[in-house]
Write a protein that holds these residues in place. Structure first.
Motif, PDB file in Angstrom:
ATOM      1  N   ILE A 226       0.972  -1.411   0.249  1.00 37.41           N
ATOM      2  CA  ILE A 226       0.392  -0.098   0.394  1.00 37.41           C
ATOM      3  C   ILE A 226       0.689   1.605   0.069  1.00 37.41           C
ATOM      4  O   ILE A 226       2.089   2.031   1.052  1.00 37.41           O
ATOM      5  N   SER A 227       0.709   1.989  -1.044  1.00 31.23           N
ATOM      6  CA  SER A 227       1.733   2.984  -1.382  1.00 31.23           C
ATOM      7  C   SER A 227       0.403   4.276  -0.903  1.00 31.23           C
ATOM      8  O   SER A 227      -0.240   4.150  -0.376  1.00 31.23           O
ATOM      9  N   GLY A 228       1.603   5.448  -0.557  1.00 36.52           N
ATOM     10  CA  GLY A 228       0.350   6.929  -0.150  1.00 36.52           C
ATOM     11  C   GLY A 228       0.753   7.089   1.613  1.00 36.52           C
ATOM     12  O   GLY A 228       1.609   6.089   2.159  1.00 36.52           O
ATOM     13  N   LYS A 229       1.407   8.617   1.745  1.00 40.90           N
ATOM     14  CA  LYS A 229       1.421   8.619   2.890  1.00 40.90           C
ATOM     15  C   LYS A 229      -0.373   9.045   3.616  1.00 40.90           C
ATOM     16  O   LYS A 229      -1.088  10.070   2.899  1.00 40.90           O
ATOM     17  N   TYR A 230      -0.468   9.141   5.477  1.00 45.63           N
ATOM     18  CA  TYR A 230      -1.401   8.892   5.778  1.00 45.63           C
ATOM     19  C   TYR A 230      -1.270   9.865   7.259  1.00 45.63           C
ATOM     20  O   TYR A 230      -0.300   9.222   7.666  1.00 45.63           O
ATOM     21  N   GLN A 231      -2.505  10.830   6.567  1.00 44.67           N
ATOM     22  CA  GLN A 231      -2.185  11.611   8.283  1.00 44.67           C
ATOM     23  C   GLN A 231      -2.341  11.088   9.357  1.00 44.67           C
ATOM     24  O   GLN A 231      -1.884  10.809  11.032  1.00 44.67           O
ATOM     25  N   SER A 232      -4.159  10.377   9.545  1.00 45.10           N
ATOM     26  CA  SER A 232      -4.769   9.550   9.896  1.00 45.10           C
ATOM     27  C   SER A 232      -5.119   7.822   9.226  1.00 45.10           C
ATOM     28  O   SER A 232      -4.998   7.726   8.325  1.00 45.10           O
ATOM     29  N   MET A 233      -5.797   6.776  10.172  1.00 45.87           N
ATOM     30  CA  MET A 233      -6.090   6.083   9.974  1.00 45.87           C
ATOM     31  C   MET A 233      -6.954   4.364  10.470  1.00 45.87           C
ATOM     32  O   MET A 233      -6.935   5.408  11.472  1.00 45.87           O
ATOM     33  N   THR A 234      -7.888   4.720   9.934  1.00 46.71           N
ATOM     34  CA  THR A 234      -8.469   3.594  10.902  1.00 46.71           C
ATOM     35  C   THR A 234      -8.242   2.184  10.177  1.00 46.71           C
ATOM     36  O   THR A 234      -8.111   1.673   9.136  1.00 46.71           O
ATOM     37  N   LEU A 235      -7.967   0.950  10.728  1.00 44.35           N
ATOM     38  CA  LEU A 235      -7.531  -0.605  10.693  1.00 44.35           C
ATOM     39  C   LEU A 235      -8.881  -1.067  11.206  1.00 44.35           C
ATOM     40  O   LEU A 235      -9.162  -0.995  12.493  1.00 44.35           O
ATOM     41  N   MET A 236     -10.035  -2.039  10.606  1.00 42.66           N
ATOM     42  CA  MET A 236     -10.248  -2.988  10.951  1.00 42.66           C
ATOM     43  C   MET A 236     -10.670  -3.849  10.374  1.00 42.66           C
ATOM     44  O   MET A 236     -10.466  -4.274   8.976  1.00 42.66           O
ATOM     45  N   CYS A 237     -10.604  -5.369  11.084  1.00 42.97           N
ATOM     46  CA  CYS A 237     -10.942  -6.220  10.325  1.00 42.97           C
ATOM     47  C   CYS A 237     -12.180  -7.019  11.509  1.00 42.97           C
ATOM     48  O   CYS A 237     -12.439  -7.207  12.465  1.00 42.97           O
ATOM     49  N   TRP A 238     -12.738  -8.362  10.537  1.00 38.56           N
ATOM     50  CA  TRP A 238     -13.521  -9.003  12.085  1.00 38.56           C
ATOM     51  C   TRP A 238     -12.053 -10.347  12.524  1.00 38.56           C
ATOM     52  O   TRP A 238     -11.561 -10.656  10.756  1.00 38.56           O
ATOM     53  N   VAL A 239     -12.496 -11.230  13.326  1.00 35.14           N
ATOM     54  CA  VAL A 239     -11.569 -11.974  13.655  1.00 35.14           C
ATOM     55  C   VAL A 239     -12.064 -13.180  14.385  1.00 35.14           C
ATOM     56  O   VAL A 239     -12.701 -12.931  15.217  1.00 35.14           O
ATOM     57  N   GLN A 240     -12.071 -13.875  14.122  1.00 32.98           N
ATOM     58  CA  GLN A 240     -11.904 -15.223  14.636  1.00 32.98           C
ATOM     59  C   GLN A 240     -10.128 -16.191  15.142  1.00 32.98           C
ATOM     60  O   GLN A 240      -9.904 -16.647  14.738  1.00 32.98           O
ATOM     61  N   ILE A 241     -10.595 -15.418  16.554  1.00 38.58           N
ATOM     62  CA  ILE A 241      -8.969 -16.277  17.774  1.00 38.58           C
ATOM     63  C   ILE A 241      -9.312 -17.795  18.004  1.00 38.58           C
ATOM     64  O   ILE A 241     -10.039 -17.615  18.864  1.00 38.58           O
ATOM     65  N   ASN A 242      -8.373 -18.097  17.666  1.00 39.29           N
ATOM     66  CA  ASN A 242      -8.706 -19.630  18.360  1.00 39.29           C
ATOM     67  C   ASN A 242      -7.893 -20.043  19.360  1.00 39.29           C
ATOM     68  O   ASN A 242      -7.987 -20.464  20.439  1.00 39.29           O
ATOM     69  N   SER A 243      -6.408 -19.065  19.708  1.00 41.35           N
ATOM     70  CA  SER A 243      -5.455 -19.623  20.741  1.00 41.35           C
ATOM     71  C   SER A 243      -4.827 -17.715  20.462  1.00 41.35           C
ATOM     72  O   SER A 243      -4.092 -17.363  19.150  1.00 41.35           O
ATOM     73  N   LEU A 244      -4.121 -17.423  21.325  1.00 35.60           N
ATOM     74  CA  LEU A 244      -3.094 -16.440  21.776  1.00 35.60           C
ATOM     75  C   LEU A 244      -1.495 -16.823  22.722  1.00 35.60           C
ATOM     76  O   LEU A 244      -1.406 -16.666  22.741  1.00 35.60           O
ATOM     77  N   ASP A 245      -1.478 -18.106  21.393  1.00 34.59           N
ATOM     78  CA  ASP A 245      -0.259 -18.324  21.839  1.00 34.59           C
ATOM     79  C   ASP A 245       1.028 -18.327  21.892  1.00 34.59           C
ATOM     80  O   ASP A 245       2.057 -18.563  22.423  1.00 34.59           O
ATOM     81  N   ARG A 246       0.837 -17.016  20.910  1.00 35.55           N
ATOM     82  CA  ARG A 246       2.365 -16.130  20.239  1.00 35.55           C
ATOM     83  C   ARG A 246       2.591 -15.415  21.526  1.00 35.55           C
ATOM     84  O   ARG A 246       1.325 -14.718  22.389  1.00 35.55           O
TER      85      ARG A 246
END
Lengths: 540, 180
Positions: free
Chosen positions: A367-387
């Motif tokens: 992803i190219s470009g420069k951004y002053q602000s941003m929003t990151l989002m996604c749907w996620v299904q976590i099995n475990s947080l083992d790392r």
């Protein structure tokens, strides 16, 4: 040991009266002597058959030997022992299974001597205290715009004990007895057992399989006892409103508090004690699935509008069936899956999401470009947080002005943008970035459940905020010395991290043990309202 | 290693509810907490559902977890326990399934045999196994010592056992003759 002594000891064992010395002697005998074991098994079987729970053959013994009640179904409706439920079918076939279980139980009982004196009515409370977990008899298997009062419940959640208030929308619940109920808000209810639901107010439709006959809905004015059906109950919010029962197919019994029992058949209904024709406008499991399908279709249609959305930097719907990942935003970037495989998405569609649990999994993109602000989002299904670090979205290496978005193994979200290049030599306590942690937002009880995660990086307001399922969970000011002129991304991975040293075959394991769906980056910090709206529209 | 879907788990859980309850109940006979322990086992099963591999035996998996719940419940009760050696446990686990095959036959035989008992003996069995009346209470009612009631119960079990073995043997002989 002669036979009489042996039987004596075995009985003492089964009655919980054996001494330790006698126990050891018996144990030795049983270990070396197959005939002694045979005798033990025969006695165990007798004991099992005699103690089969609620065995009505024994209960009615002095009266007659031809009782046909099936002890195996008694468990389903223990509270109805006193109100005889007709139509309960005899299913003798289940006996060997039941008895085998009993026998196996008794076998173990032999291992842990039964002591009748240990009964302690306060024990369950201790158990719950010692292990603070929700208990339940049912699972939420679907929701349609459901709004809960108090704790939000999600698909896959066990339905907690106690009163529940559904303020609006509809919810589909599967009880462990096999009963499926759909409740429409506003509803006030509790699930008392796999066979018993208390409906204080609201609309309910229940589909009851044969195995769960006897399922009971209790209302303020009486009980509906199912005899193998599809039926609906409407309980009024106030005492003056009369309870309605509608039989859509099959047969139910109405046990009114103030009247004699009435049987209702297909097409029949009751309002108060008045006979009516059964209504049809009740949301059932089939219609519910239809509702969800419609919602998914609506959402997919909305996604088509994204190509005109100027604030969107990239939107990857995450296609588990293809290596190539196509960006639905106007920039139409291309991404590629490495090692990752397809998984079932939150709508239940196969390959609708991408599973990053295989080692080395990632989705590569640029992803190219420069951004002053941003929003990151996604749907996620976590099995475990083992790392230690569990990746959501990270730029390659750790370069100036680049964002890193991941989850710590303790369940906190981690977001940072590198603000300074460390000088050489690097002074102690030098900070190249500020890490914006959320409170703990994940624990094992959420394993396997879909959730929506969003983080806004707002340089105008000077704040970073984290959102779970459209609800803001934390907001923190960006320290003055950690502001950046802009953020940029470049080469990056969804679900993993590419280290800076490319010639080193060793790598740290940071891939997410879970699945990601609908990953989006915006060039603005979306408002909490925008995020809530997004989640509302995209949630099943 | 395929993970089972939530729907699959719900179906499995639904299917084994009765067996699970009885399993736990028979591990904790007469214990008022048995149902709560079964319910707790349900919750643990649900929490651990990711560990279940599709295609493997759900019931076996569920029971192993339920057994653990019972053990941990027992531990919390902090009562003395006498536990068979692992060797003996293993032998029994191996031999038990075959032993369980004639349970239905034995159930029918038991019914016949119970009817042959004297009314007061039927009453005693009824109190002990169905009503679970404490022996001290029975003792007061029939004006006999607890020790003597225990002896009677032991004798009655022997009588029932002998009767059942004879019935089962007769039925099996008959069945074999019929098939020939």
């Amino acid at each position: 040991m002669n036979h009489d002594d042996l039987m004596q000891q075995i009985d003492l064992l089964l009655e919980g009266d054996i001494s330790e010395a006698a126990f050891l002697e018996l144990e030795a005998e049983l270990t070396v002597n197959p005939a002694a074991r045979k005798a033990y098994y025969q006695r165990l079987k007798l004991h099992t058959l005699l103690t089969t729970p609620a065995d009505s053959d024994l209960a009615d013994l002095p009266l007659s030997g031809s009782n046909e009640k099936n002890p195996a179904t008694e468990w389903q409706n223990p509270k109805h022992n006193e109100t005889e439920v007709s139509g309960r079918k005899k299913s003798f076939k289940t006996l060997p299974l039941v008895s085998l279980m009993g026998l196996m139980g008794l076998l173990l009982l032999g291992f842990m001597i039964f002591n009748p004196s240990i009964s302690d009515p306060s024990a369950p409370n201790h158990l719950v205290k010692a292990e603070p977990i929700a208990t339940g008899y049912a699972v939420i298997t679907g929701q349609s715009d459901a709004q809960w009062k108090g704790k939000r419940l999600q698909d896959g959640d066990l339905v907690p004990a106690g009163n529940l208030q559904l303020e609006a929308g509809a919810v589909k619940i599967e009880l462990f007895s096999g009963v499926t109920v759909v409740l429409e808000g506003e509803a006030n209810f509790a699930i008392a057992s796999p066979m018993e639901l208390i409906l204080e107010s609201g609309r309910l439709r229940a589909q009851v399989p044969e195995a769960a006959q006897g399922f009971t809905v209790r209302t303020a004015t009486g009980d509906v006892v199912d005899l193998g059906t599809d039926f609906a109950v409407v309980a009024g919010a106030t005492a003056s409103e009369q309870t309605e029962v509608h039989v859509l197919s099959g047969e139910v019994e109405w046990h009114g508090n103030e009247s004699t029992m009435q049987t209702l058949h297909t097409g029949e209904g009751l309002k108060g004690e008045q006979r009516i024709t059964a209504g049809k406008a009740f949301l059932g499991p089939d219609e519910f699935a239809q509702l969800q399908a419609e919602k998914q279709t609506r959402w997919k249609t909305m996604l088509k509008q994204l190509e005109n959305e100027e604030r969107l930097i990239a939107f990857f719907p995450m296609d588990g069936a293809s290596r190539d990942q196509t960006d639905l935003s106007m920039h139409t970037r291309q991404g590629a899956l490495v090692a990752a495989t397809g998984s079932t998405d939150r709508w239940g569609s196969t390959n609708g999401a991408v599973d990053f649990s295989p080692t080395g999994s990632r989705a590569r993109l640029r992803i190219s470009g420069k951004y002053q602000s941003m929003t990151l989002m996604c749907w996620v299904q976590i099995n475990s947080l083992d790392r230690w670090y569990n990746s959501l979205f990270l730029t390659d290496g750790h370069e100036l002005h680049e964002p890193h978005w991941q989850i710590m193994n303790d369940g906190r979200l981690f977001f940072s943008v590198k603000a300074h290049e460390p000088p050489v030599p690097t002074p102690q306590n030098f900070k190249d970035k500020h890490i914006f942690y959320s409170p703990v937002m994940w624990d094992r009880s959420k394993a396997g459940k879909w959730m929506h995660i969003a983080t806004t990086f707002d340089q105008q307001a000077g704040e970073v905020a984290h959102f779970i399922d459209g609800v803001e969970i934390s907001r923190e000011a960006i320290p003055d010395d950690m502001r950046v002129t802009h953020a940029h991304i470049g080469n990056a991975s969804i679900g993993n991290w590419n280290e800076p040293k490319r010639d080193d075959p060793k790598f740290v394991v940071r891939n997410l043990n879970g699945s990601i769906d609908e990953f989006a980056i915006w060039n603005v910090a979306l408002s909490p309202e925008d995020i809530a709206e997004w989640v509302k529209n995209s949630a099943p | 290693m395929a993970k089972a879907s939530d729907q699959e788990i719900v179906e499995h859980l639904t299917e084994i509810q009765m067996a699970l309850r009885l399993y736990v109940q028979s591990l904790l006979p007469g214990d008022a907490s048995a149902q709560d322990v079964a319910q707790l086992a349900n919750t643990v099963l649900w929490k651990k559902r990711r560990q279940f591999e599709s295609g493997t035996n759900f019931k076996a998996w569920a029971f192993s977890i339920a057994r653990f719940e019972v053990l941990s419940y027992r531990k919390k009760q902090a009562r003395d326990r006498l536990v068979f050696s692992n060797d003996l446990q293993n032998i029994m686990v191996e031999e038990l399934p075959e032993e369980a095959e004639d349970l239905q036959l034995r159930h029918l035989a038991l019914k016949t045999c119970l009817e042959k008992l004297r009314p007061q003996d039927q009453e005693l069995i009824h109190h002990r196994y169905t009503l679970r009346t404490p022996l001290a209470e029975v003792s007061e009612q029939v004006d006999r010592s607890v020790g003597s009631i225990k002896v009677t119960l032991h004798r009655l079990r022997n009588t029932l056992q002998t009767c059942i073995e004879a019935q089962v043997k007769a039925t099996k002989t008959l069945a074999e003759g019929g098939q020939a």
